[in-house]
Design a protein around this motif. Structure first.
Motif, PDB file in Angstrom:
ATOM      1  N   ALA A 205       0.830  -1.113  -0.061  1.00  0.00           N
ATOM      2  CA  ALA A 205      -0.074  -0.091  -0.125  1.00  0.00           C
ATOM      3  C   ALA A 205       0.892   1.278  -0.109  1.00  0.00           C
ATOM      4  CB  ALA A 205      -0.885  -0.037   1.238  1.00  0.00           C
TER       5      ALA A 205
ATOM      6  N   ILE B 283      -2.319   1.944   7.466  1.00  0.00           N
ATOM      7  CA  ILE B 283      -2.731   0.311   7.379  1.00  0.00           C
ATOM      8  C   ILE B 283      -1.639  -0.294   8.442  1.00  0.00           C
ATOM      9  CG2 ILE B 283      -1.049   0.038   5.512  1.00  0.00           C
ATOM     10  CD1 ILE B 283      -2.969  -1.868   4.414  1.00  0.00           C
TER      11      ILE B 283
ATOM     12  N   LEU C 115      -6.035   0.131  -2.596  1.00  0.00           N
ATOM     13  CA  LEU C 115      -6.215  -1.221  -1.788  1.00  0.00           C
ATOM     14  C   LEU C 115      -6.198  -2.224  -3.241  1.00  0.00           C
ATOM     15  CD1 LEU C 115      -8.895  -0.305   0.685  1.00  0.00           C
ATOM     16  CD2 LEU C 115      -6.443  -1.005   1.317  1.00  0.00           C
TER      17      LEU C 115
END
Ligand SMILES: *Cc1c(COP(=O)(O)O)cnc(C)c1O
Length: 393
Positions: free
Chosen positions: A333, A349, A388
Motif C-alpha cells: 500500500a 494500514i 487497496l
C-alpha cells in the motif's frame, strides 16, 4: 487557587448543535484584543494583585492555564459532560482517573480486548499498587456482571468499538450493571469520538480519550482527556490532575483544540470513505471477511446503530491468502501509510498480529494472523480504493 477550584467553564454549557459547540464552547473572544482563537499562553506563573489576589483563578500553569481551560471547556461541552480535563496523553488521563477513584484492594473490570496500553497500565503498574483487574468481553453483559466483585469493584471499563476487532459493548446496559454494583462506568470513547457517540448521555460516568487520535485528528500531538458528569468526582479529578501533574502544555492544548473544531466534518468524511472501502473490500476476491460495525452481519450492528451516529473510520479485514498476503498488502500500500496509531487525516494500514497486538500473541487476546487494520483517512476516496486494489494484487 485552592486545590478544589479551577477557572470556571461557564462557556462549556453553551447551547447549540455539536459543531457549534466544538467551535465556540470553552472560549469567548479575548476581552482585550478580540482574538477569536485562544492564545497560546506560554507562561508558567501569573502576577497576583496582592497576596492571593488571583486574576480569573490562575496561579500556576500545572493547576490551570487559559489555553488549557479553553480546551477543557470545549471537551466538556462536546461530550455533554459537566467538566473536562486535559492530560499529557491518554494513558496519563487513565492513570489519574484510577488514582482519583481507586485505593489498594479495589478492583476494576477491563475489556478482554482493551487497548494494549490500557491493559499494560493495569497489569504492570496499577496492580503493583494493589489495584486488581479482571478481563471480560464487552459484548457479553452477563460476563461483565459476573466479573464484578461486590463491594470491591470501583470501575467497569468499556471500550466500544474495540481495537482491532471492532467489538461493540452496550453502554446503557453496562452502565446499569456497574451502577447496580456501586461502581462507575468508564467509557474509552477514542475510536468513536464524541461526534459519533456520547457515552455520558447513555449513563456512563466518565469518558476517557486519547485525543492523540480523532480529536486532535492530524497526527501532530499526543494528548488525553477525561470528561465527567458528577461534580464531586470532578473535584477529585481536579485535585489529582494538579497533584500528579501529567498535564499538557499550552502548545499541545492549542493543537488539540484546533483539531476539535473540525471533528464533525472530518468524522463524516472518515465515515463516507470507510463505507466505500468496506463495500469495495466486501466484493474483492482477496478478502475473506470485512469487519465493520456498519455491516448488518456484524454481531454488534444493532447496538452500534442505537448508540452511534455512524460507524466510524476504522475497518478490519482478513486476507484470503493468509498472513503472507496480509503482510504483503501492508507493504504494497502507498496511499495507506504503514504505521501504528489512528484517527488522523491520513489513511494508515497495519498488521495487528505483528505490530499493535504483537505483545498479546499466545494469549486469549491474540488476533488472527491474516488480519489487516485500516484507519481510513479523508483523502480522495478513489485514490484509497485504487491503492487497496493494487495492494491486494
Ligand atoms: C491510543 C489509545 C490510548 C492511549 O492514548 P495515548 O494518547 O497513546 O496515551 C487509549 N485508548 C485507546 C482506545 C487508544 O487508541
Amino acid at each position: 487557587m485552592s486545590d478544589q477550584t479551577q477557572p470556571s467553564h461557564r462557556e462549556s454549557h453553551l447551547k447549540g448543535g455539536f459543531e457549534t459547540r466544538a467551535i465556540h464552547a470553552g472560549y469567548e473572544p479575548d476581552p482585550t484584543t478580540g482574538a477569536v482563537i485562544p492564545p497560546i499562553y506560554a507562561t508558567s506563573t501569573y502576577k497576583q494583585d496582592g497576596v492571593g489576589g488571583l486574576r480569573g483563578g490562575y496561579e500556576y500553569s500545572r493547576s490551570a492555564n487559559p489555553t488549557r481551560t479553553a480546551l477543557e471547556g470545549a471537551l466538556a461541552s462536546v461530550e455533554e459532560g459537566e467538566r473536562g480535563f486535559a492530560f499529557a496523553s491518554g494513558l496519563a488521563a487513565e492513570d489519574t482517573l484510577v488514582r482519583a477513584t481507586c485505593r489498594p484492594g479495589d478492583h476494576v473490570v477491563l475489556p478482554n480486548d482493551a487497548y494494549g496500553g490500557t491493559f499494560r497500565l493495569f497489569d504492570k503498574v496499577e496492580q503493583a499498587w494493589g489495584i486488581e483487574h479482571t478481563p471480560a468481553p464487552v459484548t457479553d453483559v452477563d460476563a461483565v456482571r459476573a466479573a464484578i466483585r461486590p463491594g470491591q469493584t470501583r470501575l467497569v471499563w468499556l471500550e466500544t468499538p474495540t481495537n482491532p476487532l471492532l467489538n461493540i459493548g452496550d453502554i446503557e446496559a453496562l452502565a446499569a450493571v456497574a451502577h447496580d454494583a456501586g461502581a462507575l462506568l468508564v467509557v474509552d470513547n477514542t475510536f468513536a469520538s464524541p461526534y459519533l457517540q456520547q457515552p455520558l448521555v447513555l449513563g456512563a460516568d466518565v469518558v476517557v480519550h486519547s485525543t492523540t487520535k480523532y480529536v486532535g485528528g492530524h497526527s501532530d500531538v499526543v494528548g488525553g482527556a477525561l470528561v465527567v458528569r458528577d461534580l464531586d468526582l470532578a473535584d477529585k479529578v481536579t485535585f489529582h490532575q494538579n497533584a500528579i501533574g501529567a498535564v499538557p502544555g499550552p502548545f499541545d492544548c492549542f493543537l488539540t483544540h484546533r483539531g476539535l473544531k473540525t471533528l464533525g466534518v472530518r468524522m463524516d468524511r472518515h465515515c463516507d470513505n470507510a463505507e466505500a472501502v468496506v463495500e469495495f473490500l466486501a466484493g474483492h476476491p482477496g478478502v475473506v471477511e470485512v469487519i465493520y460495525p456498519g455491516l448488518p452481519e456484524h454481531p454488534g450492528h444493532a447496538i452500534a446503530s442505537r448508540q452511534m451516529k455512524r460507524y466510524g473510520g476504522m475497518v478490519a479485514f482478513r486476507a484470503a491468502g493468509g498472513e503472507a498476503q496480509a503482510l504483503a498488502v501492508c507493504e504494497r500500500a502507498e496511499v495507506f501509510t504503514l504505521g501504528e496509531s489512528l484517527g488522523g487525516v491520513e489513511s494508515l494500514i497495519e498488521h495487528p498480529g505483528r505490530m499493535t497486538h504483537a505483545s498479546v500473541a499466545g494469549t486469549e487476546l491474540e488476533v488472527p494472523a491474516d488480519l489487516v487494520r485500516l484507519s481510513v483517512g479523508i483523502e480522495t476516496v478513489d485514490d484509497l480504493l485504487a491503492d487497496l486494489d493494487r495492494a491486494l494484487g
